[in-house]
Write a protein that holds these residues in place. Structure first.
Motif, PDB file in Angstrom:
ATOM      1  N   SER A   1      13.227 -22.330  57.650  1.00  0.00           N
ATOM      2  CA  SER A   1      11.929 -23.005  57.631  1.00  0.00           C
ATOM      3  C   SER A   1      12.077 -24.362  56.955  1.00  0.00           C
ATOM      4  O   SER A   1      13.045 -24.613  56.237  1.00  0.00           O
ATOM      5  N   GLY A   2      11.100 -25.230  57.179  1.00  0.00           N
ATOM      6  CA  GLY A   2      11.182 -26.547  56.575  1.00  0.00           C
ATOM      7  C   GLY A   2      10.002 -27.426  56.925  1.00  0.00           C
ATOM      8  O   GLY A   2       8.856 -26.955  56.942  1.00  0.00           O
ATOM      9  N   PHE A   3      10.306 -28.687  57.252  1.00  0.00           N
ATOM     10  CA  PHE A   3       9.272 -29.691  57.465  1.00  0.00           C
ATOM     11  C   PHE A   3       9.420 -30.335  58.846  1.00  0.00           C
ATOM     12  O   PHE A   3      10.526 -30.629  59.301  1.00  0.00           O
ATOM     13  N   PHE A   4       8.289 -30.557  59.473  1.00  0.00           N
ATOM     14  CA  PHE A   4       8.189 -31.172  60.798  1.00  0.00           C
ATOM     15  C   PHE A   4       8.452 -32.668  60.656  1.00  0.00           C
ATOM     16  O   PHE A   4       7.800 -33.361  59.869  1.00  0.00           O
ATOM     17  N   MET A   5       9.410 -33.205  61.421  1.00  0.00           N
ATOM     18  CA  MET A   5       9.769 -34.619  61.290  1.00  0.00           C
ATOM     19  C   MET A   5      10.044 -35.245  62.646  1.00  0.00           C
ATOM     20  O   MET A   5      10.299 -34.552  63.634  1.00  0.00           O
TER      21      MET A   5
ATOM     22  N   MET B   1      13.112 -29.929  60.122  1.00  0.00           N
ATOM     23  CA  MET B   1      14.118 -30.232  59.111  1.00  0.00           C
ATOM     24  C   MET B   1      14.132 -29.123  58.070  1.00  0.00           C
ATOM     25  O   MET B   1      13.078 -28.693  57.587  1.00  0.00           O
ATOM     26  N   ASP B   2      15.317 -28.640  57.728  1.00  0.00           N
ATOM     27  CA  ASP B   2      15.438 -27.566  56.748  1.00  0.00           C
ATOM     28  C   ASP B   2      14.769 -27.948  55.434  1.00  0.00           C
ATOM     29  O   ASP B   2      14.853 -29.091  54.986  1.00  0.00           O
ATOM     30  N   GLY B   3      14.087 -26.993  54.831  1.00  0.00           N
ATOM     31  CA  GLY B   3      13.384 -27.244  53.575  1.00  0.00           C
ATOM     32  C   GLY B   3      14.308 -27.505  52.405  1.00  0.00           C
ATOM     33  O   GLY B   3      13.869 -27.929  51.338  1.00  0.00           O
TER      34      GLY B   3
ATOM     35  N   LEU C   1       4.441 -28.114  58.098  1.00  0.00           N
ATOM     36  CA  LEU C   1       5.542 -27.168  57.933  1.00  0.00           C
ATOM     37  C   LEU C   1       6.038 -26.722  59.310  1.00  0.00           C
ATOM     38  O   LEU C   1       5.395 -26.946  60.331  1.00  0.00           O
ATOM     39  N   CYS C   2       7.171 -26.054  59.324  1.00  0.00           N
ATOM     40  CA  CYS C   2       7.719 -25.539  60.576  1.00  0.00           C
ATOM     41  C   CYS C   2       8.712 -24.434  60.286  1.00  0.00           C
ATOM     42  O   CYS C   2       9.200 -24.302  59.160  1.00  0.00           O
ATOM     43  N   THR C   3       8.992 -23.638  61.302  1.00  0.00           N
ATOM     44  CA  THR C   3       9.993 -22.592  61.191  1.00  0.00           C
ATOM     45  C   THR C   3      10.649 -22.366  62.548  1.00  0.00           C
ATOM     46  O   THR C   3      10.018 -22.582  63.579  1.00  0.00           O
TER      47      THR C   3
END
Length: 238
Positions: free
Chosen positions: A173-177, A191-193, A232-234
């Motif tokens: 999981s991480g952040f949408f970029m 992008m990995d958190g 956020l994203c996964t």
């Protein structure tokens, strides 16, 4: 038609051997040999026509883990490298980010004026970075890894969530970029958190650039979303 003819011959031979009254008659060695040959042919022909199910260990899906040079413990590493893509000001060329292997097989030198492959840099400043990512990533190159998850048949990146839906498992999981809004388009990536740089060099060479994305309410309904928040994203598999 050919198989059908063979089958007809076998049926005719069996009927002639056993008769219509189901009484067993003696077969000559040549009759029995022909029947055995036809049975073997039909058996192998049917096997060749049927799809062969892959072994369980051969089933799997691949995905890119952006920001890391390692794969999760439950996945195999296909290769590691650095993220790349088209220059942020180029009008033509590709619009996707790429995970470029660290051991390329390079072609011959050429002079045509169509550079379209650059490294990707983090554009994560102290005042714009998502929570949890260090500002020290700014203008350093983005690492990546291509991973393979055995035993899965589907892979899905879900924007706006840090956990997967029921029946799916999160790989990371991480952040949408993506690219900056006034630059030329790039795909969205997750992008990995716990993103890391490719190395410690930071020389602001530009190329493909990676910025955090935030929400903007209006056509995006709020609620359930909230205005001006990091997305956020996964990445999930099943």
């Amino acid at each position: 038609m050919f198989t059908y003819s063979f089958a007809t011959v076998i049926v005719a031979l069996i009927v002639s051997a056993y008769g219509h009254d189901c009484t067993k008659y003696s077969l000559t060695p040549s009759d029995q040999s022909l029947i055995d040959m036809m049975k073997h042919y039909l058996h192998t022909s049917r096997k060749a026509d049927c799809p062969v199910a892959p072994a369980q260990q051969d089933i799997g899906v691949t995905y890119v883990r952006w920001g890391k040079q390692t794969c999760p413990e439950n996945s195999d590493t296909v290769y590691t490298g650095q993220a790349g893509g088209n220059l942020y000001t180029n009008k033509g060329g590709g619009s996707n980010y790429l995970c470029l292997p660290s051991d390329p097989e390079n072609g011959k030198a050429n002079s045509y004026a169509n550079e379209g492959l650059y490294g990707a840099e983090y554009q994560i400043h102290a005042d714009t970075k998502p929570s949890g990512l260090p500002a020290s990533l700014v203008e350093k190159e983005v690492s990546c890894a291509v991973c393979r998850r055995k035993g899965r048949v589907s892979v899905l990146m879900i924007p706006g969530r840090k956990s997967c839906y029921k029946g799916w498992q999160s790989e990371y999981s991480g952040f949408f970029m993506s690219e900056y809004k006034t630059h030329n388009n790039k795909d969205y990536i997750c992008m990995d958190g716990d993103a890391k740089p490719l190395d410690n060099r930071a020389s602001n060479e530009n190329g493909a650039l990676v910025y955090p994305i935030r929400t903007k309410c209006g056509s995006l309904r709020c609620p359930p979303y909230k205005d001006d928040t990091e997305v956020l994203c996964t990445v999930c598999t099943k």
